[in-house]
Design an enzyme around this catalytic site. Structure first.
Site, mmCIF file in Angstrom:
data_model
loop_
_atom_site.group_PDB
_atom_site.id
_atom_site.type_symbol
_atom_site.label_atom_id
_atom_site.label_comp_id
_atom_site.label_asym_id
_atom_site.label_seq_id
_atom_site.Cartn_x
_atom_site.Cartn_y
_atom_site.Cartn_z
ATOM 1 N N ARG A 148 0.756 -1.098 -0.171
ATOM 2 C CA ARG A 148 -0.036 0.094 0.053
ATOM 3 C C ARG A 148 1.116 1.061 -0.028
ATOM 4 O O ARG A 148 2.350 1.165 0.449
ATOM 5 C CB ARG A 148 -1.020 0.071 1.171
ATOM 6 C CG ARG A 148 -2.007 -1.026 1.503
ATOM 7 C CD ARG A 148 -2.774 -1.008 2.604
ATOM 8 N NE ARG A 148 -3.570 -2.095 2.832
ATOM 9 C CZ ARG A 148 -3.381 -3.145 3.281
ATOM 10 N NH1 ARG A 148 -2.400 -3.350 3.987
ATOM 11 N NH2 ARG A 148 -4.345 -3.994 3.542
ATOM 12 N N LYS A 172 -2.502 -2.141 7.990
ATOM 13 C CA LYS A 172 -3.478 -1.443 8.505
ATOM 14 C C LYS A 172 -3.755 -1.991 9.955
ATOM 15 O O LYS A 172 -3.514 -3.340 10.391
ATOM 16 C CB LYS A 172 -4.814 -1.716 8.073
ATOM 17 C CG LYS A 172 -5.071 -1.142 6.403
ATOM 18 C CD LYS A 172 -6.404 -1.465 6.010
ATOM 19 C CE LYS A 172 -6.515 -0.702 4.573
ATOM 20 N NZ LYS A 172 -7.754 -0.928 3.970
ATOM 21 N N HIS A 243 -2.550 2.226 -5.707
ATOM 22 C CA HIS A 243 -2.951 0.873 -5.432
ATOM 23 C C HIS A 243 -3.116 0.242 -6.533
ATOM 24 O O HIS A 243 -3.153 -1.036 -6.401
ATOM 25 C CB HIS A 243 -4.401 1.258 -4.863
ATOM 26 C CG HIS A 243 -4.783 0.448 -3.576
ATOM 27 N ND1 HIS A 243 -3.973 0.554 -2.665
ATOM 28 C CD2 HIS A 243 -5.564 -0.787 -3.566
ATOM 29 C CE1 HIS A 243 -4.383 -0.577 -1.696
ATOM 30 N NE2 HIS A 243 -5.518 -1.190 -2.276
ATOM 31 N N ARG A 246 -0.383 -2.521 -6.420
ATOM 32 C CA ARG A 246 -0.921 -3.463 -5.556
ATOM 33 C C ARG A 246 -1.800 -4.716 -6.197
ATOM 34 O O ARG A 246 -1.511 -5.825 -6.069
ATOM 35 C CB ARG A 246 -1.504 -2.979 -4.194
ATOM 36 C CG ARG A 246 -1.744 -4.107 -3.256
ATOM 37 C CD ARG A 246 -2.138 -3.146 -2.138
ATOM 38 N NE ARG A 246 -3.143 -3.683 -1.018
ATOM 39 C CZ ARG A 246 -2.404 -4.605 -0.109
ATOM 40 N NH1 ARG A 246 -0.997 -4.744 0.122
ATOM 41 N NH2 ARG A 246 -3.325 -5.019 0.951
ATOM 42 N N HIS A 269 -4.539 -9.028 3.937
ATOM 43 C CA HIS A 269 -5.592 -9.136 3.978
ATOM 44 C C HIS A 269 -6.274 -9.950 5.153
ATOM 45 O O HIS A 269 -5.682 -11.118 5.382
ATOM 46 C CB HIS A 269 -6.582 -9.637 2.871
ATOM 47 C CG HIS A 269 -6.249 -8.725 1.642
ATOM 48 N ND1 HIS A 269 -6.452 -9.149 0.116
ATOM 49 C CD2 HIS A 269 -6.094 -7.435 1.505
ATOM 50 C CE1 HIS A 269 -6.367 -8.362 -0.623
ATOM 51 N NE2 HIS A 269 -6.183 -7.054 0.261
ATOM 52 N N TYR A 278 -9.479 -10.998 -6.658
ATOM 53 C CA TYR A 278 -8.702 -11.015 -7.862
ATOM 54 C C TYR A 278 -8.926 -12.481 -8.578
ATOM 55 O O TYR A 278 -8.453 -12.269 -9.965
ATOM 56 C CB TYR A 278 -7.043 -11.213 -7.166
ATOM 57 C CG TYR A 278 -6.868 -10.087 -6.690
ATOM 58 C CD1 TYR A 278 -6.771 -8.751 -7.516
ATOM 59 C CD2 TYR A 278 -6.915 -9.923 -5.135
ATOM 60 C CE1 TYR A 278 -6.280 -7.592 -6.711
ATOM 61 C CE2 TYR A 278 -6.457 -8.645 -4.574
ATOM 62 C CZ TYR A 278 -6.211 -7.393 -5.330
ATOM 63 O OH TYR A 278 -5.946 -6.119 -4.614
#
Length: 285
Positions: A148, A172, A243, A246, A269, A278
């Protein structure tokens, strides 16, 4: 309502300390629960007195106010998590939110670059220009490690483990993960360090990998503008952002036969469902 306010504060603390969620997530959840309190108060009820049917009405009302599916899903997640917390603490006997459903989100598939487009973007960097080596290295890391933009800007020299072939990334909610780094990216970082160490470095920023020319940490907006300019030079008309690299990283790994769980770990994730988007891109291709 004082009891409710205190419970929300305790829940927010629980999310940040026990669950390790970010400050922004905790604040958003608290805001959602305050909306629920206002909904209950409008009927002269206490929030903990609401039934499952009334919670459904609350969620439906959020939908009718124009909130998108993603925001509705967050509200449902906040409500379910909060009532579960109240149950664990013995503050409610029955959890009315157990069967509350999260609205299905019509997710827009993200824009993805081809391998040739990634190469053309990286080739568009002029190494004879100031900060050229830095910009090239940032592109290599965003694409080669699936970072990110915030992770890129916050990357520190002490997080680089070249001998082991990994970098440590803080994602995150302060969650850390190890991501493999390619020999090519390692080589680019070492080239950049030769330039970096000759430039200005402000006190307090000595450990950051990527610096602006005035010596402090590079900003996300600077990376965004750099990519937009390079896309124009490379003749790429897709609407791309940091992004996009990524997304391209994950898509190209999947096309190459990588395991979805491995991609989930590398991207950081929390849920495999986030990574599964994806697979839809891959099928469309």
């Amino acid at each position: 309502m004082k009891v409710w306010e205190n419970a929300i504060k305790d829940f927010s603390y629980y999310l940040r300390i026990e669950r390790g969620l970010s400050e922004n997530t905790a604040v958003s959840y608290s805001s959602d629960l305050e909306k629920l309190a206002a909904f209950a108060a409008a009927d002269g009820r206490k929030p903990w007195e609401l039934t499952f049917e009334e919670l459904e009405v609350f969620v439906q009302g959020c939908s009718e106010k124009g909130l998108n599916a993603k925001s509705q899903a967050r509200i449902v997640s906040a409500v379910r998590g909060f009532y579960k917390y109240l149950s664990l603490e013995g503050l409610v006997k029955d959890n009315p939110s157990v069967l509350l459903e999260v609205p299905k989100s019509n997710r827009i598939l993200p824009q993805v670059l081809t391998v040739d487009e990634v190469d053309s973007l990286i080739s568009a960097v002029r190494l004879d220009e100031p900060q050229g080596e830095r910009n090239r290295t940032m592109l290599e890391l965003m694409y080669g490690c699936g970072l990110r933009v915030s992770e890129l800007c916050n990357l520190k020299i002490s997080d680089l483990y070249f001998e082991e072939g990994f970098i440590k990334v803080e994602g995150k909610g302060g969650k850390q993960r190890l991501v493999p780094i390619s020999p090519r990216a390692i080589k680019e970082i070492k080239y950049w360090f030769a330039d970096r160490n000759l430039g200005k470095i402000k006190k307090g920023y000595e450990d950051y990998v990527f610096l602006a020319r005035w010596g402090n940490r590079i900003s996300r907006i600077m990376v965004f503008h750099m990519i937009k300019e390079l896309a124009e030079k490379a003749g790429i008309t897709k609407n791309i952002s940091p992004h996009t690299f990524r997304h391209s990283f994950a898509t190209h790994l999947l096309e190459g036969g990588a395991n979805l769980r491995a991609i989930q770990c590398m991207l950081g994730h929390e849920s495999i469902a986030t990574t599964e988007i994806y697979t839809h891109i891959d099928r469309n291709r």
